[in-house]
Design a protein around this motif. Structure first.
Motif, PDB file in Angstrom:
ATOM      1  N   PRO A  25      -4.460   4.650  -5.355  1.00 15.18           N
ATOM      2  CA  PRO A  25      -4.853   3.861  -6.286  1.00 15.18           C
ATOM      3  C   PRO A  25      -4.838   2.470  -5.888  1.00 15.18           C
ATOM      4  CG  PRO A  25      -2.580   4.446  -6.832  1.00 15.18           C
ATOM      5  CD  PRO A  25      -3.161   5.405  -5.687  1.00 15.18           C
ATOM      6  N   THR A  26      -5.847   1.593  -6.168  1.00 14.61           N
ATOM      7  CA  THR A  26      -5.946   0.024  -5.927  1.00 14.61           C
ATOM      8  C   THR A  26      -5.575  -0.684  -7.215  1.00 14.61           C
ATOM      9  OG1 THR A  26      -8.112   0.291  -6.276  1.00 14.61           O
ATOM     10  CG2 THR A  26      -7.549   0.391  -4.151  1.00 14.61           C
ATOM     11  N   CYS A  27      -4.922  -1.929  -7.279  1.00 16.90           N
ATOM     12  CA  CYS A  27      -4.717  -2.645  -8.204  1.00 16.90           C
ATOM     13  C   CYS A  27      -6.029  -2.979  -9.138  1.00 16.90           C
ATOM     14  CB  CYS A  27      -4.003  -3.909  -7.737  1.00 16.90           C
ATOM     15  SG  CYS A  27      -3.346  -4.757  -8.934  1.00 16.90           S
ATOM     16  N   LYS A  28      -5.523  -2.800 -10.430  1.00 12.74           N
ATOM     17  CA  LYS A  28      -6.771  -3.128 -11.466  1.00 12.74           C
ATOM     18  C   LYS A  28      -6.366  -4.556 -11.883  1.00 12.74           C
ATOM     19  CE  LYS A  28      -8.773   0.733 -11.262  1.00 12.74           C
ATOM     20  NZ  LYS A  28      -7.831   1.501 -10.174  1.00 12.74           N
ATOM     21  N   LYS A  29      -7.569  -5.303 -12.436  1.00 16.08           N
ATOM     22  CA  LYS A  29      -7.305  -6.649 -13.058  1.00 16.08           C
ATOM     23  C   LYS A  29      -6.201  -6.892 -13.745  1.00 16.08           C
ATOM     24  CE  LYS A  29      -9.809 -10.037 -15.666  1.00 16.08           C
ATOM     25  NZ  LYS A  29     -10.963 -10.478 -16.338  1.00 16.08           N
ATOM     26  N   ASP A  30      -5.890  -5.977 -14.916  1.00 16.80           N
ATOM     27  CA  ASP A  30      -4.444  -6.318 -15.575  1.00 16.80           C
ATOM     28  C   ASP A  30      -3.124  -5.815 -15.121  1.00 16.80           C
ATOM     29  OD1 ASP A  30      -5.314  -3.729 -15.672  1.00 16.80           O
ATOM     30  OD2 ASP A  30      -5.022  -3.291 -18.169  1.00 16.80           O
ATOM     31  N   GLN A  31      -3.176  -5.386 -13.956  1.00 20.55           N
ATOM     32  CA  GLN A  31      -2.023  -4.743 -13.185  1.00 20.55           C
ATOM     33  C   GLN A  31      -1.444  -5.710 -12.122  1.00 20.55           C
ATOM     34  OE1 GLN A  31      -3.367  -1.099 -11.668  1.00 20.55           O
ATOM     35  NE2 GLN A  31      -3.213   0.077 -13.451  1.00 20.55           N
ATOM     36  N   PHE A  32      -2.006  -6.805 -11.894  1.00 22.34           N
ATOM     37  CA  PHE A  32      -1.655  -7.599 -10.654  1.00 22.34           C
ATOM     38  C   PHE A  32      -0.183  -7.842 -10.627  1.00 22.34           C
ATOM     39  CE2 PHE A  32      -1.496 -10.868  -7.583  1.00 22.34           C
ATOM     40  CZ  PHE A  32      -2.162 -10.604  -6.719  1.00 22.34           C
ATOM     41  N   LEU A  33       0.591  -8.312 -11.654  1.00 23.83           N
ATOM     42  CA  LEU A  33       1.604  -8.811 -11.554  1.00 23.83           C
ATOM     43  C   LEU A  33       2.852  -7.875 -11.583  1.00 23.83           C
ATOM     44  CD1 LEU A  33       1.733 -11.762 -14.216  1.00 23.83           C
ATOM     45  CD2 LEU A  33       1.157 -12.041 -11.911  1.00 23.83           C
ATOM     46  N   ASP A  34       2.415  -6.597 -12.036  1.00 28.47           N
ATOM     47  CA  ASP A  34       3.395  -5.611 -11.902  1.00 28.47           C
ATOM     48  C   ASP A  34       2.981  -4.483 -11.161  1.00 28.47           C
ATOM     49  OD1 ASP A  34       1.822  -5.016 -13.776  1.00 28.47           O
ATOM     50  OD2 ASP A  34       3.397  -4.636 -15.451  1.00 28.47           O
ATOM     51  N   PHE A  35       2.099  -4.415 -10.324  1.00 25.62           N
ATOM     52  CA  PHE A  35       1.415  -3.152  -9.648  1.00 25.62           C
ATOM     53  C   PHE A  35       2.411  -2.479  -8.925  1.00 25.62           C
ATOM     54  CE2 PHE A  35      -0.955  -1.148  -6.251  1.00 25.62           C
ATOM     55  CZ  PHE A  35      -1.693  -0.344  -6.865  1.00 25.62           C
ATOM     56  N   ALA A  36       3.382  -2.943  -7.981  1.00 27.79           N
ATOM     57  CA  ALA A  36       4.244  -2.397  -7.380  1.00 27.79           C
ATOM     58  C   ALA A  36       5.250  -1.686  -8.133  1.00 27.79           C
ATOM     59  CB  ALA A  36       4.974  -3.403  -6.412  1.00 27.79           C
ATOM     60  N   THR A  37       5.610  -2.271  -9.171  1.00 27.76           N
ATOM     61  CA  THR A  37       6.685  -1.584 -10.086  1.00 27.76           C
ATOM     62  C   THR A  37       5.946  -0.371 -10.857  1.00 27.76           C
ATOM     63  OG1 THR A  37       7.681  -3.531 -10.781  1.00 27.76           O
ATOM     64  CG2 THR A  37       7.988  -1.757 -12.250  1.00 27.76           C
ATOM     65  N   LEU A  38       4.692  -0.316 -11.002  1.00 25.60           N
ATOM     66  CA  LEU A  38       3.824   0.696 -11.511  1.00 25.60           C
ATOM     67  C   LEU A  38       3.821   1.994 -10.393  1.00 25.60           C
ATOM     68  CD1 LEU A  38       0.998  -0.925 -13.274  1.00 25.60           C
ATOM     69  CD2 LEU A  38       2.807   0.047 -14.190  1.00 25.60           C
ATOM     70  N   GLN A  39       3.909   1.662  -9.294  1.00 20.58           N
ATOM     71  CA  GLN A  39       3.651   2.499  -7.962  1.00 20.58           C
ATOM     72  C   GLN A  39       5.116   3.228  -7.502  1.00 20.58           C
ATOM     73  OE1 GLN A  39       0.648   3.440  -7.180  1.00 20.58           O
ATOM     74  NE2 GLN A  39       0.035   2.170  -8.833  1.00 20.58           N
ATOM     75  N   GLY A  40       6.161   2.331  -8.137  1.00 21.64           N
ATOM     76  CA  GLY A  40       7.527   2.794  -7.758  1.00 21.64           C
ATOM     77  C   GLY A  40       7.698   2.315  -6.373  1.00 21.64           C
ATOM     78  N   TRP A  41       7.435   1.226  -5.636  1.00 25.16           N
ATOM     79  CA  TRP A  41       7.669   0.902  -4.414  1.00 25.16           C
ATOM     80  C   TRP A  41       7.634  -0.841  -4.186  1.00 25.16           C
ATOM     81  CZ3 TRP A  41       3.423  -2.125  -3.122  1.00 25.16           C
ATOM     82  CH2 TRP A  41       2.355  -1.839  -3.165  1.00 25.16           C
ATOM     83  N   GLU A  42       8.127  -1.341  -3.301  1.00 24.80           N
ATOM     84  CA  GLU A  42       8.131  -2.790  -3.066  1.00 24.80           C
ATOM     85  C   GLU A  42       7.532  -2.905  -1.578  1.00 24.80           C
ATOM     86  OE1 GLU A  42      11.759  -4.803  -4.010  1.00 24.80           O
ATOM     87  OE2 GLU A  42      12.178  -3.376  -5.537  1.00 24.80           O
ATOM     88  N   LEU A  43       7.027  -4.235  -1.479  1.00 22.43           N
ATOM     89  CA  LEU A  43       6.348  -4.566  -0.280  1.00 22.43           C
ATOM     90  C   LEU A  43       7.391  -4.448   0.861  1.00 22.43           C
ATOM     91  CD1 LEU A  43       3.840  -7.270  -1.107  1.00 22.43           C
ATOM     92  CD2 LEU A  43       3.074  -5.056  -0.491  1.00 22.43           C
ATOM     93  N   LYS A  44       8.514  -5.049   0.684  1.00 24.08           N
ATOM     94  CA  LYS A  44       9.825  -5.253   1.466  1.00 24.08           C
ATOM     95  C   LYS A  44      10.375  -3.877   1.750  1.00 24.08           C
ATOM     96  CE  LYS A  44      13.110  -6.506  -2.089  1.00 24.08           C
ATOM     97  NZ  LYS A  44      13.962  -7.720  -2.902  1.00 24.08           N
ATOM     98  N   GLN A  45      10.159  -2.844   1.262  1.00 22.70           N
ATOM     99  CA  GLN A  45      10.472  -1.552   1.589  1.00 22.70           C
ATOM    100  C   GLN A  45       9.751  -0.913   2.551  1.00 22.70           C
ATOM    101  OE1 GLN A  45      10.664   0.471  -2.408  1.00 22.70           O
ATOM    102  NE2 GLN A  45      12.768  -0.396  -2.694  1.00 22.70           N
ATOM    103  N   SER A  46       8.599  -1.565   2.879  1.00 25.01           N
ATOM    104  CA  SER A  46       7.757  -0.746   3.975  1.00 25.01           C
ATOM    105  C   SER A  46       8.568  -0.436   5.279  1.00 25.01           C
ATOM    106  CB  SER A  46       6.614  -1.692   4.087  1.00 25.01           C
ATOM    107  OG  SER A  46       5.854  -2.005   2.770  1.00 25.01           O
ATOM    108  N   ASP A  47       8.280   0.620   5.869  1.00 24.40           N
ATOM    109  CA  ASP A  47       8.881   0.817   7.066  1.00 24.40           C
ATOM    110  C   ASP A  47       8.114   0.804   8.289  1.00 24.40           C
ATOM    111  OD1 ASP A  47       7.169   3.294   6.654  1.00 24.40           O
ATOM    112  OD2 ASP A  47       8.622   4.504   6.079  1.00 24.40           O
ATOM    113  N   SER A  48       6.844   0.331   8.028  1.00 22.47           N
ATOM    114  CA  SER A  48       6.161  -0.089   9.277  1.00 22.47           C
ATOM    115  C   SER A  48       4.973  -0.744   9.050  1.00 22.47           C
ATOM    116  CB  SER A  48       5.520   1.531   9.623  1.00 22.47           C
ATOM    117  OG  SER A  48       4.382   1.855   8.570  1.00 22.47           O
ATOM    118  N   LEU A  49       4.412  -1.462  10.221  1.00 16.02           N
ATOM    119  CA  LEU A  49       3.391  -2.428   9.900  1.00 16.02           C
ATOM    120  C   LEU A  49       2.164  -1.828   9.070  1.00 16.02           C
ATOM    121  CD1 LEU A  49       2.619  -5.584  10.500  1.00 16.02           C
ATOM    122  CD2 LEU A  49       1.629  -4.733  12.509  1.00 16.02           C
ATOM    123  N   ALA A  50       1.993  -0.459   9.663  1.00 21.60           N
ATOM    124  CA  ALA A  50       0.804   0.207   8.853  1.00 21.60           C
ATOM    125  C   ALA A  50       0.888   0.354   7.320  1.00 21.60           C
ATOM    126  CB  ALA A  50       0.590   1.607   9.319  1.00 21.60           C
TER     127      ALA A  50
END
Length: 266
Positions: A25-50
């Protein structure tokens, strides 16, 4: 980055930004501020550059486009490639931004407020989470915008933010400092890739990131120069440093003039 000019006589092709979200899924207009929460992840939890690039593209890149009214599918283009099937094409961006600037109704004012709120959040995430993670992941790697798809994806987000701020922000915001150009090994490697000195990333610190990208397409001044031994702030090929901006040919002209004067005195 298709909305930016690329010098047509450049021997280096423009950077291609792959579309890596696939069925995610890609972020929709009304999801921007809480998109990561909706997906259940955080950017800082990424385990690789990819993974960081994929999450950032799904949230920050397509989320910002959604806020200004451009659906993700409108920026997806098929292109034959040995490494990826689809690329991002944001050539529609300038016309959409112009329509926002030229609008004068209440809905348009509200849209600009939403866009600036999203931009502030995106800038915060880039500065506090994305950039530190890129620096961590690129340690020991030789990345540039052409050799690393994740790096190109993440830089395209910086370009998108810069473009929107330049068109919709106030005069002070429009000269925002590029987060990538300062201290990023991948940007220095990109300069070396096109035959330019890595120190340009620091010496030209007043350039917007979009301007810096266009600079990469310009021909190098002296194709015989090898800038691989130049350091972060100085160019050993032309004796240029960040403080003096003195160049070798200037010094040589001074020496030649002194030599001619000395001969006349003999």
């Amino acid at each position: 980055m298709d909305h930016l000019t690329w010098y047509p006589q450049s021997s280096i092709p423009p950077v291609q930004v792959p579309y890596v979200c696939g069925n995610e899924p890609t972020c929709k207009k009304d999801q921007f501020l809480d998109f990561a929460t909706l997906q259940g992840w955080e950017l800082k939890q990424s385990d690789s550059l990819a993974q960081l690039a994929t999450r950032s593209q799904a949230w920050l890149f397509f989320g910002l486009l959604a806020v200004i009214g451009i659906p993700a599918q409108n920026c997806r283009a098929s292109r034959a490639s040995a490494t990826f099937e689809n690329v991002v094409n944001a050539s529609i961006l300038p016309s959409v931004l112009r329509s926002i600037v030229e609008g004068d109704d209440e809905n348009n004012v509200a849209l600009i407020v939403d866009v600036m709120t999203a931009l502030a959040r995106a800038e915060e995430l880039m500065r506090a989470e994305v950039i530190p993670l890129i620096k961590e992941f690129e340690e020991g790697e030789t990345l540039n915008l052409w050799s690393s798809q994740p790096y190109a994806i993440l830089f395209s987000i910086e370009i998108l933010i810069d473009t929107i701020v330049f068109v919709l922000g106030d005069e002070a915001d429009s000269r925002r400092v590029s987060l990538f150009a300062q201290g990023m090994e991948g940007i220095e490697q990109s300069l070396l890739h096109v035959g330019k000195c890595r120190s340009l990333a620091h010496r030209l610190d007043n350039l917007r990131s979009s301007e810096f990208y266009v600079l990469l397409s310009f021909p190098s001044g002296d194709i015989r120069s090898d800038h691989s031994k130049c350091n972060h702030t100085s160019c050993c090929c032309f004796d240029v440093d960040q403080t003096s901006y003195r160049t070798r040919h200037v010094e040589d002209c001074v020496m030649a003039k002194r030599f001619r004067l000395m001969k006349r005195s003999l």
